[in-house]
Scaffold this active site. Structure first.
Site, PDB file in Angstrom:
ATOM      1  N   LYS A  77       0.826  -1.210   0.000  1.00 38.55           N
ATOM      2  CA  LYS A  77       0.000   0.000   0.000  1.00 38.55           C
ATOM      3  C   LYS A  77       0.862   1.263   0.000  1.00 38.55           C
ATOM      4  O   LYS A  77       0.603   2.198  -0.761  1.00 38.55           O
ATOM      5  CB  LYS A  77      -0.954  -0.029   1.202  1.00 38.55           C
ATOM      6  CG  LYS A  77      -1.917  -1.208   1.170  1.00 38.55           C
ATOM      7  CD  LYS A  77      -2.957  -1.138   2.275  1.00 38.55           C
ATOM      8  CE  LYS A  77      -2.377  -1.333   3.650  1.00 38.55           C
ATOM      9  NZ  LYS A  77      -1.813  -2.698   3.832  1.00 38.55           N
ATOM     10  N   THR A  78       1.881   1.290   0.828  1.00 37.80           N
ATOM     11  CA  THR A  78       2.762   2.461   0.846  1.00 37.80           C
ATOM     12  C   THR A  78       3.506   2.604  -0.475  1.00 37.80           C
ATOM     13  O   THR A  78       3.654   3.704  -1.016  1.00 37.80           O
ATOM     14  CB  THR A  78       3.760   2.359   2.005  1.00 37.80           C
ATOM     15  OG1 THR A  78       3.050   2.336   3.235  1.00 37.80           O
ATOM     16  CG2 THR A  78       4.708   3.547   2.022  1.00 37.80           C
ATOM     17  N   ASP A 122      -1.867   6.827   6.066  1.00 40.07           N
ATOM     18  CA  ASP A 122      -1.840   5.428   6.485  1.00 40.07           C
ATOM     19  C   ASP A 122      -2.742   5.237   7.701  1.00 40.07           C
ATOM     20  O   ASP A 122      -2.984   6.185   8.455  1.00 40.07           O
ATOM     21  CB  ASP A 122      -0.406   5.020   6.830  1.00 40.07           C
ATOM     22  CG  ASP A 122      -0.202   3.517   6.828  1.00 40.07           C
ATOM     23  OD1 ASP A 122      -1.097   2.792   6.370  1.00 40.07           O
ATOM     24  OD2 ASP A 122       0.866   3.060   7.289  1.00 40.07           O
ATOM     25  N   THR A 171      -5.885  -1.459   6.950  1.00 42.96           N
ATOM     26  CA  THR A 171      -5.942  -2.910   7.082  1.00 42.96           C
ATOM     27  C   THR A 171      -7.335  -3.358   7.493  1.00 42.96           C
ATOM     28  O   THR A 171      -7.604  -4.557   7.539  1.00 42.96           O
ATOM     29  CB  THR A 171      -4.931  -3.395   8.138  1.00 42.96           C
ATOM     30  OG1 THR A 171      -5.179  -2.721   9.383  1.00 42.96           O
ATOM     31  CG2 THR A 171      -3.500  -3.101   7.684  1.00 42.96           C
ATOM     32  N   ARG A 230       6.845  -8.427   2.108  1.00 37.43           N
ATOM     33  CA  ARG A 230       7.705  -7.938   3.184  1.00 37.43           C
ATOM     34  C   ARG A 230       8.368  -9.104   3.913  1.00 37.43           C
ATOM     35  O   ARG A 230       9.564  -9.066   4.229  1.00 37.43           O
ATOM     36  CB  ARG A 230       6.905  -7.089   4.179  1.00 37.43           C
ATOM     37  CG  ARG A 230       7.732  -6.679   5.405  1.00 37.43           C
ATOM     38  CD  ARG A 230       6.952  -5.783   6.339  1.00 37.43           C
ATOM     39  NE  ARG A 230       6.735  -4.497   5.706  1.00 37.43           N
ATOM     40  CZ  ARG A 230       5.652  -3.744   5.921  1.00 37.43           C
ATOM     41  NH1 ARG A 230       4.696  -4.181   6.704  1.00 37.43           N
ATOM     42  NH2 ARG A 230       5.533  -2.579   5.331  1.00 37.43           N
TER      43      ARG A 230
END
Length: 357
Positions: A77-78, A122, A171, A230
């Site tokens: 997302k970032t 965020d 989220t 990640r």
């Protein structure tokens, strides 16, 4: 390769498979992030749809529509927010919901935006309600009302804002109120990655980190990465360390397997906590059903840790089921740990127990 900033929970430094970024992740990810949609791996539908949105905005000479990205931590997302800014040739401002506790905090950020700038928010679901209500008008009319004074003498001064693009990340999309969700012109849900996609992520990261890795080694790491880029990159760094110390620096399937065995990440991506929950459920309670609190005591962890950290992945993998009577192990859990279920044991959901069958 795609990553996100931290979400609700703080990362557990002892869990190699935690999808929340720690400081090391954030430092490495800055160097590994793709710079445009062409480099972005995975999320094919989201990339295609977002590409159309951005191309159309550029053709009109307008700012892009507001974008809402939802999905688990670590899926990109970032990264996508930064790509949106790069594709639009605009600067990006990054903040988070918990940092905006008052409407004045949001007003200060909005009033300093440049025309066309991308504001990445965020954890947008954790923003305070007064700031959230101010955001409605800012997104729709590019205007905010700044309250001056207190009490009966307070007055609202309208403040015009330059057109900007808000990129919200969450989220927990279900926690966003409908009026806020409706103001986003484009919404996308980020899915977990398939192993072949993670292998591509690992190969690209290995190239950037100057790590020699063969296809079998990448496949071994990808299979243990829980569908999350990640985690794949974090495992790659730990395997790299092992290969440099214990071997010649090259990552093969055998080296990757041996390295991740040292870090207690098994072939399915389960770590010590995950296996501890399953072993307690199977060995102490015969596969369940058992209550969450009882299971947590047996594992020696807090109830919230078991429910929010271990269970989501176990349920997604089909190793554990939540039933009205408690947690129940599935046949796959028995098979994964190499144990034989007791005779007459109910199936995956424990429905036999529920109805006395």
């Amino acid at each position: 390769m795609n990553w996100d900033d931290p979400t609700d929970a703080a990362p557990d430094p002892e869990r190699l498979v935690d999808s929340v970024a720690d400081r090391e992740d954030q430092a490495v990810e800055a160097a590994l992030r793709p710079k445009d949609l062409g480099e972005f791996i995975g999320q094919e539908k989201v990339r295609e749809q977002l590409d159309l949105v951005l191309r159309a905005a550029r053709a009109r000479g307008a700012t892009a529509d507001h974008v809402l990205l939802s999905g688990a931590p670590g899926l990109g997302k970032t990264t996508l927010s930064m790509i949106i800014a790069a594709e639009m040739g605009a600067p990006i401002r990054i903040t988070s919901g918990p940092a905006i506790q008052h409407a004045g905090d949001l007003a200060a950020i909005l009033s300093s935006l440049q025309e066309g700038e991308v504001l990445f928010l965020d954890e947008i679901h954790r923003m305070s309600r007064p700031a959230e209500e101010m955001l409605y008008m800012a997104m729709e009319d590019f205007r905010v009302d700044v309250i001056v004074g207190k009490g009966p003498g307070a007055t609202a001064i309208p403040l015009e804002l330059p057109p900007f693009t808000l990129v919200g990340a969450t989220t927990r999309a279900g926690l966003l109120p409908p009026p806020l969700r409706d103001r986003f012109g484009f919404t996308a849900h980020m899915e977990f990655y398939e192993p072949p996609e993670l292998e591509r992520v690992i190969h690209r990261s290995a190239s950037l980190l100057d790590v020699e890795i063969d296809p079998a080694g990448a496949a071994e790491i990808a299979g243990r990465s829980r569908g999350t880029p990640r985690i794949a990159n974090r495992l790659l760094r730990r395997v790299r360390d092992y290969a440099q110390v214990k071997a010649d620096g090259s990552v093969t399937r055998e080296i990757a397997g041996a390295a991740l065995a040292v870090y207690e990440v098994d072939g399915r991506g389960l770590d010590r906590l995950d296996r501890g929950v399953l072993e307690a459920l199977l060995k102490l309670f015969g596969g369940g059903p058992v209550g969450l609190s009882t299971l947590a005591v047996a594992v020696g962890e807090e109830r919230e840790t078991v429910e929010e950290v271990a269970e989501p992945f176990l349920v997604r993998e089909g190793l554990l089921a939540r039933t009205p009577r408690g947690r129940v192990a599935t046949p796959a859990a028995w098979a994964h740990l190499g144990l034989t279920p007791p005779q007459g044991r109910a199936g995956a959901t424990g429905q036999g127990d529920l109805f006395g069958a």
